[in-house]
Enzyme design. Structure first.
Site, short mmCIF file in Angstrom:
data_model
loop_
_atom_site.label_atom_id
_atom_site.label_comp_id
_atom_site.label_asym_id
_atom_site.label_seq_id
_atom_site.Cartn_x
_atom_site.Cartn_y
_atom_site.Cartn_z
CG ASP A 82 48.34 43.29 67.49
OD1 ASP A 82 48.61 42.19 68.25
OD2 ASP A 82 48.46 44.50 67.82
CB CYS A 196 48.03 45.80 58.40
SG CYS A 196 47.25 44.59 58.93
CD GLU A 446 45.05 46.40 68.10
OE1 GLU A 446 46.11 46.94 68.05
OE2 GLU A 446 44.62 45.67 67.34
CB SER A 472 44.69 49.24 65.54
OG SER A 472 45.27 48.76 64.30
#
Length: 570
Positions: A82, A196, A446, A472
């Site tokens: 992503d 993340c 997204e 996201s």
């Protein structure tokens, strides 16, 4: 000797002579051929830091399987990052990859008749894809999340994450920071492997896996670079062998309506990713349980926000790990009466029994349920004439829960991004991006680059963004996504015109288009579906199969059982 549940179909009998010959060519001997075969399937790769650490962890899991008396068989499937696919056509492939990951794991395990599965995931869609495969297959399974990265630091000691870089683009565009500062953020925001570090989609789904009982409690918040992860992977190998020996619990023993409600509560209590509203129903679907956005809304409305986690709050996964990890959140909810404690976990204990070993809330990162940050969860489902089947808004961190503005309609994300980048939008606008749903996108991109730019401009609550696409887990601001039905399915979002008034009320849970029913009937008679480009390949197949957003955007009928499995002993 442990019972061979399925692999005896490959290894026993005269007619399996060539099969055994192939297995001997992989390095197995007579003793190995009598043991259970355990698939260790991950999404390791060099395409994203989220997956970079999975290979060594999977290798450690081999040791645990061998210690438990099984034969480990390691392989990989794909992932789509992503991080590097957003804000261009590559993002169409992200949600599609969830289905491909689940399908590929199913094919590998069924095709080789493996006895058990250990799944490793890191990047956003790899977690739900792997969990979906486990529930679909319903073989003894353990899920291991690869862990998040550690934050970087700017020269002044400020913590930086990838979100700092994404929102930094908007700050540069407004002149708040210069190019040298932006480049400094770029070089200091992602310093290690791992996903993340905030409560974005990967960490949210790691928490969901623990709440469902498919992962070992306390496992998901351990940073990817910690050596502790290798001990965890070995333990996962031993645990899957224990499940084989005992005959359970299997994934569908764990994924029940109660555990799904627990997972939804964990998302709400932490201000987790709105993407969970796609993934939890999809996991439920694999178990034959209908669990839609309406079920999520009910849990979200009764669950307090107790964890102060980024992006709506201040702390990261590594901070939660220091005080005890996900079990601290679950224990706060259990003590407050917001969790079902009688559901089983992967070790066979009930959740309440397992949580007894963990500390309670610390009062800073995680509060007691009786002293919440907000009395209801960090996510809200909105319904109304604009989104009859629901839309999602993350309210954690929002200062105002209401908004009214004029629609500014865009047929694609790119059209909106051009306007946002040029800063030719105004306070009070409702930026509406349609034709980005699962079928219409196709692929349901997204909108993080758009939302982060708006937030970086300082307009996160001065404008609203509404889309039938998705966001996201890092998205914040007045951003409403997952609007269902989508425009391509004839949803009312496809009938909105520039200048229409839209009212959003997260307290009441409503989103209304201030246009009369008679006018909408006239517009529907004139409506034609938007055609972006001819489809082929994976997107063509996906667009034909994918279901509605509020049911998880799934692509098959659910609860698959092969005939020989229906009559097979555990």
């Amino acid at each position: 000797m442990l019972k061979k549940h399925r692999s005896h179909m490959v290894t026993e009998g005269v007619t399996r002579t060539p099969h055994r010959a192939f297995l001997r060519a992989t390095g197995l001997d007579d003793e190995d051929l009598q043991k259970s075969m355990v698939a260790i399937i991950g999404t390791a790769g060099d395409n994203t830091p989220c997956s970079k650490s999975l290979g060594p962890q999977a290798d450690s899991a081999r040791l645990g399987v061998a210690e438990g008396g099984g034969v480990p068989v390691v392989m990989n499937t794909i992932s789509v990052s992503d991080g590097t696919s957003m804000n261009h056509d590559g993002m169409r492939m992200s949600l599609v990859s969830r289905e491909l990951i689940a399908d590929s794991m199913e094919l590998a395990v069924r095709g080789h008749a493996y006895d058990a599965l250990i799944g490793f995931g890191g990047c956003d869609k790899t977690l739900p894809g792997t969990l979906m495969a486990m529930v679909r297959l319903n073989v003894p399974s353990v899920f291991v999340y690869g862990g998040s990265m550690l934050p970087g630091h700017s020269p002044d000691g400020q913590e930086n994450t990838v979100l700092t870089a994404i929102e930094g683009v908007g700050r540069y565009q407004t002149g708040t920071i210069n190019m040298e500062q932006l480049r400094g953020i770029e070089r200091t925001c992602a310093m290690t492997v791992g996903s993340c570090p905030g409560q974005f989609t990967a960490n949210t789904m790691g928490m969901v896996a623990e709440a469902l009982g498919l992962s070992l409690l306390g496992s998901s918040t351990i940073p990817a670079v910690y050596s502790e992860r290798h001990a965890l992977a070995r333990r996962a190998g031993r645990v899957v062998m224990q499940i084989l020996e005992k005959g359970g619990p299997l994934p569908r023993d764990l994924v029940t309506r109660k555990s799904l409600e627990n997972a939804a509560a964990a998302v709400a209590a932490t201000g987790g990713s709105t993407n969970a509203a796609l993934h939890i129903p999809a996991i439920a679907h694999e178990a034959g349980i209908r669990f839609t956005v309406d079920d999520l809304a009910e849990v979200f409305n009764r669950t307090p926000l107790v964890a102060d986690l980024s992006p709506g709050g201040r702390y990261l996964a590594k901070d939660l790990n220091v005080i005890g990890g996900v079990p601290v959140v679950l224990k706060a909810l259990l003590e407050g009466g917001h969790l079902h404690g009688d559901v089983p976990t992967i070790t066979g204990e009930t959740l309440a029994e397992a949580l007894a070993r963990f500390p309670g809330p610390d009062g800073r990162i995680v509060r007691a349920a009786g002293q919440p940050i907000m009395p209801t969860g960090g996510l809200v489902v909105l319904k109304g004439n604009l989104c009859p089947n629901g839309a999602l808004l993350k309210v954690a961190g929002l200062r105002s829960l209401t908004f009214e503005g004029r629609a500014r309609v865009f047929e694609t994300e790119e059209d909106c991004m051009d306007v946002v980048s040029a800063r030719t939008y105004e306070a009070g606008d409702v930026l509406l991006i349609r034709n980005e749903g699962p079928k219409g996108g196709p692929g349901m991109r997204e909108m993080l680059s758009v939302t982060a730019a708006i937030y970086g401009h300082g307009n996160g609550e001065k404008v609203a963004l509404l889309t039938d696409g998705r966001f996201s887990g890092a998205t914040r601001g007045m951003c409403i996504g997952y609007a269902s039905p989508e425009a391509a399915a004839g949803g009312p979002i496809g009938l909105v015109r520039d200048g229409d008034r839209i009212t959003i009320d997260a307290v009441a849970g409503t989103i209304q288009l201030q246009v009369s029913d008679e006018e909408l009937v006239q517009r529907r008679a004139q409506w034609k579906p938007y055609v972006r480009f001819p489809l082929a390949g994976a997107l063509e197949k996906y667009a034909k199969l994918v279901g509605p957003t509020h049911e998880g955007a799934v692509t098959h009928s659910g609860a698959a059982v092969w005939p020989h499995e229906a009559h097979q002993d555990r």
